[in-house]
Enzyme design. Structure first.
Site, PDB file in Angstrom:
ATOM      1  N   SER A  16       0.828  -1.207   0.000  1.00  8.90           N
ATOM      2  CA  SER A  16       0.000   0.000   0.000  1.00  8.90           C
ATOM      3  C   SER A  16       0.863   1.258   0.000  1.00  8.90           C
ATOM      4  O   SER A  16       0.483   2.285  -0.576  1.00  8.90           O
ATOM      5  CB  SER A  16      -0.955   0.004   1.193  1.00  8.90           C
ATOM      6  OG  SER A  16      -0.261  -0.011   2.424  1.00  8.90           O
ATOM      7  N   CYS A 100     -14.669  -9.148   3.624  1.00  6.52           N
ATOM      8  CA  CYS A 100     -14.068  -7.904   4.108  1.00  6.52           C
ATOM      9  C   CYS A 100     -13.810  -6.945   2.952  1.00  6.52           C
ATOM     10  O   CYS A 100     -14.048  -5.742   3.061  1.00  6.52           O
ATOM     11  CB  CYS A 100     -12.770  -8.214   4.850  1.00  6.52           C
ATOM     12  SG  CYS A 100     -11.924  -6.753   5.476  1.00  6.52           S
ATOM     13  N   CYS A 197      -7.971 -11.452   7.815  1.00  7.15           N
ATOM     14  CA  CYS A 197      -8.205 -10.046   7.536  1.00  7.15           C
ATOM     15  C   CYS A 197      -8.481  -9.251   8.811  1.00  7.15           C
ATOM     16  O   CYS A 197      -9.458  -9.488   9.512  1.00  7.15           O
ATOM     17  CB  CYS A 197      -9.395  -9.935   6.585  1.00  7.15           C
ATOM     18  SG  CYS A 197      -9.798  -8.278   6.059  1.00  7.15           S
TER      19      CYS A 197
END
Length: 359
Positions: A16, A100, A197
């Site tokens: 990310s 999720c 998750c």
């Protein structure tokens, strides 16, 4: 400038972080958003939220982007975790990352991003999005098939994909690590997360035991011979070999033991010896709770490929039926340990069509 404003989900990981840097280099106004989606004692041995936030703040400083934290714990509990517990209680093995993504990362997160004046969001997933000639948005595998995550994203719809960017979809993971090192990201060598998750690296059986009671019962062979006792059907999954408690040779065979079936009515766990035991193989499956990326199911009789678990090689199959909320697939070769609760995801080449929950 809002037309180039993108909100990037920053987790504290390298993927990310590089995603945010790449988009800034492309001229986007990047806003970082850190999601806290699990309420737990921050002093817990397995809780990484505090360190992840510190990593996000450090990365944002290096890249030069603003970042904020948002708490989606209530949404996660209601939309994801409640389903997770229901499935395990029913003897199935759910994949919470799939739900999720659909309910939190690309719904609650997307809605929040739009409230910040952004037109798009981006994550560090390894997948691709493209707009087809008919105007529909397609979800494709990443170029780096070894890291492809389209399996976890197959429930995304047109509205979600039309506002999503996956900058890492065309970049090998090795290159992502190199970029992180080249630009001096403090988390360049941080290991990838592998836990459930948002729940992290906790020992899974211990975690599940906090929410579901143990209900011991017999462990039997297909012939009905009792070979042990299980601690509760929820704590086992089809194809499981480790943690069964049946070591060594039985009945003259040195083959390993595997979980083959669960009988909820009698609270019986069936185990077999040998990886290729007939009870572990199936040529057909039924799925429900279907979701199609383009909004339409594949035609009955169509030949394509399917995955019944993450990292599995594509398995050639035929769509026997796909009507309403029922999907039936027939495989060219028997599939191993097809597990109720997991997702069956269909592909046409690199294009992910969608899928459903194995029954």
């Amino acid at each position: 400038m809002s037309g180039k404003r993108v909100v990037v989900g920053l987790s504290g990981g390298v993927d990310s972080s590089v995603t945010a840097w790449l988009l800034k280099q492309q001229g986007y106004e990047v806003i970082g958003l850190f999601m806290k989606n699990w309420e737990d004692d921050d002093d817990s041995e397995y809780c990484s939220t505090r360190q992840d936030w510190l990593d996000v703040a450090s990365v944002a400083d290096v890249i030069g982007v603003d970042v904020e934290a948002v708490n989606f714990a209530a949404e996660y509990k209601d939309r994801v975790f409640a389903d997770f517990l229901r499935e395990y209680s029913a003897g199935r093995t759910p994949n919470p990352d799939v739900l999720c993504n659909a309910e939190i990362k690309f719904k609650a997160f997307l809605d929040h991003a739009m409230s910040l004046g952004a037109n798009t969001i981006a994550t560090g997933h390894y997948a691709r999005v493209r707009q087809a000639a008919n105007g529909k948005f397609e979800l494709l595998k990443a170029f780096d098939h070894t890291k492809d995550q389209s399996y976890f994203l197959h429930r995304l719809n047109q509205a979600q994909l039309s506002r999503t960017l996956f900058p890492l979809g065309e970049i090998p993971k090795t290159r992502v690590r190199e970029i992180a090192a080249e630009i001096g990201l403090p988390n360049a060598k941080k290991k990838d997360s592998t836990g459930i998750c948002f729940i992290g690296e906790r020992p899974f059986r211990d975690f599940l035991n906090r929410y579901l009671p143990t209900q011991p019962g017999p462990m039997k062979t297909p012939e009905g011979k009792v070979v042990g006792e299980h601690i509760g059907l929820a704590f086992y999954t089809l194809g499981q070999r480790k943690g069964i408690g049946l070591g060594g040779s039985r009945d003259g065979s040195g083959d390993a033991w595997y979980v083959a079936r669960k009988d909820m009515a009698s609270n019986t766990l069936y185990v077999v010896q040998g990886h290729d035991h007939p009870w572990l193989l199936t040529s057909e499956l039924n799925a429900a709770d279907l979701s199609w990326v383009a909004g339409e199911p594949p035609a009955a009789g169509a030949t394509m490929a399917a995955k019944t678990r993450y990292r599995q090689s594509d398995a050639p199959c035929r769509v026997v039926a796909a009507e309403g909320d029922a999907l039936k697939l027939s495989f060219a070769e028997p599939q191993w340990a097809v597990t109720p609760g997991q997702s069956a995801v269909l592909y046409d080449g690199d294009v992910c069509l969608g899928g459903g929950i194995i029954q």
